[in-house]
Motif scaffolding. Sequence first.
Motif, PDB file in Angstrom:
ATOM      1  N   MET A  40     -43.507  60.819  68.758  1.00  0.00           N
ATOM      2  CA  MET A  40     -43.051  61.884  67.893  1.00  0.00           C
ATOM      3  C   MET A  40     -42.806  63.132  68.712  1.00  0.00           C
ATOM      4  O   MET A  40     -43.236  63.242  69.859  1.00  0.00           O
ATOM      5  N   GLU A  41     -42.064  64.047  68.124  1.00  0.00           N
ATOM      6  CA  GLU A  41     -41.866  65.350  68.753  1.00  0.00           C
ATOM      7  C   GLU A  41     -43.168  66.126  68.627  1.00  0.00           C
ATOM      8  O   GLU A  41     -43.532  66.579  67.546  1.00  0.00           O
ATOM      9  N   GLN A  42     -43.892  66.220  69.734  1.00  0.00           N
ATOM     10  CA  GLN A  42     -45.216  66.829  69.689  1.00  0.00           C
ATOM     11  C   GLN A  42     -45.103  68.347  69.505  1.00  0.00           C
ATOM     12  O   GLN A  42     -44.456  69.024  70.302  1.00  0.00           O
ATOM     13  N   PRO A  43     -45.727  68.880  68.453  1.00  0.00           N
ATOM     14  CA  PRO A  43     -45.690  70.332  68.266  1.00  0.00           C
ATOM     15  C   PRO A  43     -46.545  71.027  69.315  1.00  0.00           C
ATOM     16  O   PRO A  43     -47.538  70.481  69.798  1.00  0.00           O
ATOM     17  N   HIS A  44     -46.160  72.228  69.676  1.00  0.00           N
ATOM     18  CA  HIS A  44     -46.943  73.020  70.622  1.00  0.00           C
ATOM     19  C   HIS A  44     -47.906  73.957  69.909  1.00  0.00           C
ATOM     20  O   HIS A  44     -48.881  74.412  70.498  1.00  0.00           O
ATOM     21  N   ASP A  45     -47.634  74.220  68.644  1.00  0.00           N
ATOM     22  CA  ASP A  45     -48.468  75.136  67.880  1.00  0.00           C
ATOM     23  C   ASP A  45     -49.301  74.371  66.859  1.00  0.00           C
ATOM     24  O   ASP A  45     -49.012  73.213  66.517  1.00  0.00           O
ATOM     25  N   LEU A  46     -50.341  75.028  66.367  1.00  0.00           N
ATOM     26  CA  LEU A  46     -51.144  74.452  65.303  1.00  0.00           C
ATOM     27  C   LEU A  46     -50.298  74.300  64.044  1.00  0.00           C
ATOM     28  O   LEU A  46     -49.417  75.115  63.763  1.00  0.00           O
ATOM     29  N   LEU A  47     -50.560  73.239  63.293  1.00  0.00           N
ATOM     30  CA  LEU A  47     -49.791  72.964  62.079  1.00  0.00           C
ATOM     31  C   LEU A  47     -50.496  73.581  60.875  1.00  0.00           C
ATOM     32  O   LEU A  47     -51.668  73.296  60.619  1.00  0.00           O
ATOM     33  N   GLN A  48     -49.755  74.371  60.114  1.00  0.00           N
ATOM     34  CA  GLN A  48     -50.305  75.011  58.927  1.00  0.00           C
ATOM     35  C   GLN A  48     -49.932  74.272  57.644  1.00  0.00           C
ATOM     36  O   GLN A  48     -50.601  74.427  56.622  1.00  0.00           O
ATOM     37  N   ASN A  49     -48.867  73.473  57.692  1.00  0.00           N
ATOM     38  CA  ASN A  49     -48.411  72.720  56.526  1.00  0.00           C
ATOM     39  C   ASN A  49     -47.920  71.358  56.989  1.00  0.00           C
ATOM     40  O   ASN A  49     -47.320  71.236  58.065  1.00  0.00           O
ATOM     41  N   ILE A  50     -48.159  70.335  56.185  1.00  0.00           N
ATOM     42  CA  ILE A  50     -47.692  68.994  56.533  1.00  0.00           C
ATOM     43  C   ILE A  50     -47.221  68.266  55.281  1.00  0.00           C
ATOM     44  O   ILE A  50     -47.679  68.538  54.168  1.00  0.00           O
ATOM     45  N   THR A  51     -46.296  67.347  55.486  1.00  0.00           N
ATOM     46  CA  THR A  51     -45.891  66.369  54.477  1.00  0.00           C
ATOM     47  C   THR A  51     -45.752  65.022  55.173  1.00  0.00           C
ATOM     48  O   THR A  51     -45.132  64.937  56.233  1.00  0.00           O
ATOM     49  N   ILE A  52     -46.360  63.988  54.594  1.00  0.00           N
ATOM     50  CA  ILE A  52     -46.256  62.633  55.128  1.00  0.00           C
ATOM     51  C   ILE A  52     -45.892  61.702  53.978  1.00  0.00           C
ATOM     52  O   ILE A  52     -46.536  61.737  52.926  1.00  0.00           O
ATOM     53  N   CYS A  53     -44.863  60.890  54.172  1.00  0.00           N
ATOM     54  CA  CYS A  53     -44.461  59.905  53.171  1.00  0.00           C
ATOM     55  C   CYS A  53     -44.345  58.534  53.831  1.00  0.00           C
ATOM     56  O   CYS A  53     -43.902  58.434  54.986  1.00  0.00           O
ATOM     57  N   LEU A  54     -44.738  57.494  53.108  1.00  0.00           N
ATOM     58  CA  LEU A  54     -44.555  56.131  53.586  1.00  0.00           C
ATOM     59  C   LEU A  54     -44.629  55.162  52.417  1.00  0.00           C
ATOM     60  O   LEU A  54     -45.130  55.496  51.339  1.00  0.00           O
ATOM     61  N   CYS A  55     -44.131  53.951  52.651  1.00  0.00           N
ATOM     62  CA  CYS A  55     -44.183  52.881  51.658  1.00  0.00           C
ATOM     63  C   CYS A  55     -44.963  51.708  52.244  1.00  0.00           C
ATOM     64  O   CYS A  55     -44.802  51.373  53.427  1.00  0.00           O
ATOM     65  N   SER A  56     -45.787  51.066  51.409  1.00  0.00           N
ATOM     66  CA  SER A  56     -46.554  49.915  51.868  1.00  0.00           C
ATOM     67  C   SER A  56     -46.587  48.846  50.793  1.00  0.00           C
ATOM     68  O   SER A  56     -46.454  49.125  49.595  1.00  0.00           O
ATOM     69  N   PHE A  57     -46.784  47.622  51.254  1.00  0.00           N
ATOM     70  CA  PHE A  57     -46.873  46.461  50.365  1.00  0.00           C
ATOM     71  C   PHE A  57     -47.933  45.542  50.939  1.00  0.00           C
ATOM     72  O   PHE A  57     -47.868  45.168  52.115  1.00  0.00           O
ATOM     73  N   SER A  58     -48.939  45.185  50.127  1.00  0.00           N
ATOM     74  CA  SER A  58     -50.009  44.330  50.614  1.00  0.00           C
ATOM     75  C   SER A  58     -50.652  43.596  49.454  1.00  0.00           C
ATOM     76  O   SER A  58     -50.727  44.121  48.343  1.00  0.00           O
ATOM     77  N   ASP A  59     -51.139  42.372  49.721  1.00  0.00           N
ATOM     78  CA  ASP A  59     -51.903  41.638  48.720  1.00  0.00           C
ATOM     79  C   ASP A  59     -53.377  41.530  49.118  1.00  0.00           C
ATOM     80  O   ASP A  59     -54.126  40.751  48.535  1.00  0.00           O
ATOM     81  N   SER A  60     -53.784  42.303  50.112  1.00  0.00           N
ATOM     82  CA  SER A  60     -55.171  42.273  50.561  1.00  0.00           C
ATOM     83  C   SER A  60     -55.979  43.344  49.830  1.00  0.00           C
ATOM     84  O   SER A  60     -55.567  44.503  49.772  1.00  0.00           O
ATOM     85  N   PRO A  61     -57.157  42.982  49.268  1.00  0.00           N
ATOM     86  CA  PRO A  61     -57.995  43.971  48.601  1.00  0.00           C
ATOM     87  C   PRO A  61     -58.897  44.745  49.557  1.00  0.00           C
ATOM     88  O   PRO A  61     -59.616  45.658  49.142  1.00  0.00           O
ATOM     89  N   SER A  62     -58.884  44.386  50.830  1.00  0.00           N
ATOM     90  CA  SER A  62     -59.783  45.007  51.798  1.00  0.00           C
ATOM     91  C   SER A  62     -59.392  46.448  52.086  1.00  0.00           C
ATOM     92  O   SER A  62     -58.249  46.865  51.853  1.00  0.00           O
ATOM     93  N   LYS A  63     -60.320  47.208  52.623  1.00  0.00           N
ATOM     94  CA  LYS A  63     -60.035  48.570  53.073  1.00  0.00           C
ATOM     95  C   LYS A  63     -59.050  48.494  54.229  1.00  0.00           C
ATOM     96  O   LYS A  63     -59.259  47.749  55.179  1.00  0.00           O
ATOM     97  N   GLN A  64     -57.974  49.279  54.126  1.00  0.00           N
ATOM     98  CA  GLN A  64     -56.909  49.189  55.103  1.00  0.00           C
ATOM     99  C   GLN A  64     -56.456  50.573  55.546  1.00  0.00           C
ATOM    100  O   GLN A  64     -56.369  51.493  54.734  1.00  0.00           O
ATOM    101  N   ALA A  65     -56.153  50.695  56.818  1.00  0.00           N
ATOM    102  CA  ALA A  65     -55.666  51.949  57.377  1.00  0.00           C
ATOM    103  C   ALA A  65     -54.142  51.928  57.414  1.00  0.00           C
ATOM    104  O   ALA A  65     -53.542  50.974  57.906  1.00  0.00           O
ATOM    105  N   LEU A  66     -53.532  52.980  56.883  1.00  0.00           N
ATOM    106  CA  LEU A  66     -52.076  53.078  56.864  1.00  0.00           C
ATOM    107  C   LEU A  66     -51.549  53.972  57.973  1.00  0.00           C
ATOM    108  O   LEU A  66     -50.671  53.577  58.739  1.00  0.00           O
ATOM    109  N   PHE A  67     -52.077  55.194  58.057  1.00  0.00           N
ATOM    110  CA  PHE A  67     -51.517  56.214  58.958  1.00  0.00           C
ATOM    111  C   PHE A  67     -52.666  56.958  59.616  1.00  0.00           C
ATOM    112  O   PHE A  67     -53.591  57.411  58.938  1.00  0.00           O
ATOM    113  N   SER A  68     -52.592  57.081  60.945  1.00  0.00           N
ATOM    114  CA  SER A  68     -53.631  57.781  61.703  1.00  0.00           C
ATOM    115  C   SER A  68     -52.993  58.787  62.650  1.00  0.00           C
ATOM    116  O   SER A  68     -52.087  58.445  63.409  1.00  0.00           O
TER     117      SER A  68
END
Length: 214
Positions: A40-68
């Motif tokens: 990603m384009e790494q910011p040089h300054d601290l971030l004061q506002n963020i927006t993150i969007c994504l779509c996922s599809f899964s049939d697993s009931p387990s705890k799952q990590a989407l975005f880190s």
Amino acid sequence: MAPWWLCLLLFAGLSKTSLQEDLEGYSFVFSHKGYVTLEMEQPHDLLQNITICLCSFSDSPSKQALFSYATKDQDKEILIYKVHGLDGFWWYTVYIGGVPQRFRVPDAYQDWQRICIKWASESGVLTFEFNGRKLARKVVRQGYFIRPHALVQLGRAHHEDIFFQGEIQQVYMWNYTVNDFSSYNPSMIGWNHLSYETQGNVVLDSFYWPSGTC
């Protein structure tokens, strides 16, 4: 396991020869302990506002990590989990600066789930949207600033043995709050110009049914 900053440096070296790809019509398909590291384009300054969007599809009931989004000082600078609870609802956990907030959403067990999170430092207000529906807002980390120079991954929680099984597509991230993501040019991460490195059991593949997008 190599420290996060070494992984970031190694990936930065690889990314010099990587090309930005338009992934419209494609999904990452994750299996056992597969994940994707994003350039990603790494910011040089601290971030004061963020927006993150994504779509996922899964049939697993387990705890799952989407975005880190992990930094040197905080593995959970931004982290999004989901789990299908025994109550029949999906529960999403969103970390900002290491502090979690949980959101319960209607069951959509065998369908695509499109989520967007928006957070503003000044107010601390965290907004969670599920398939276009806004849930009750919460306050977290008011006055905090998101650190730059992050290791960003899909399908894995950094330094935890929590992964994702299923499909992820349409990933976007902005360093400001967005109302209609389709009308903005992403400044940090965009599905239509993505540079990435896959690790383990994950492949990029076209979706194969008419409604295979969210």
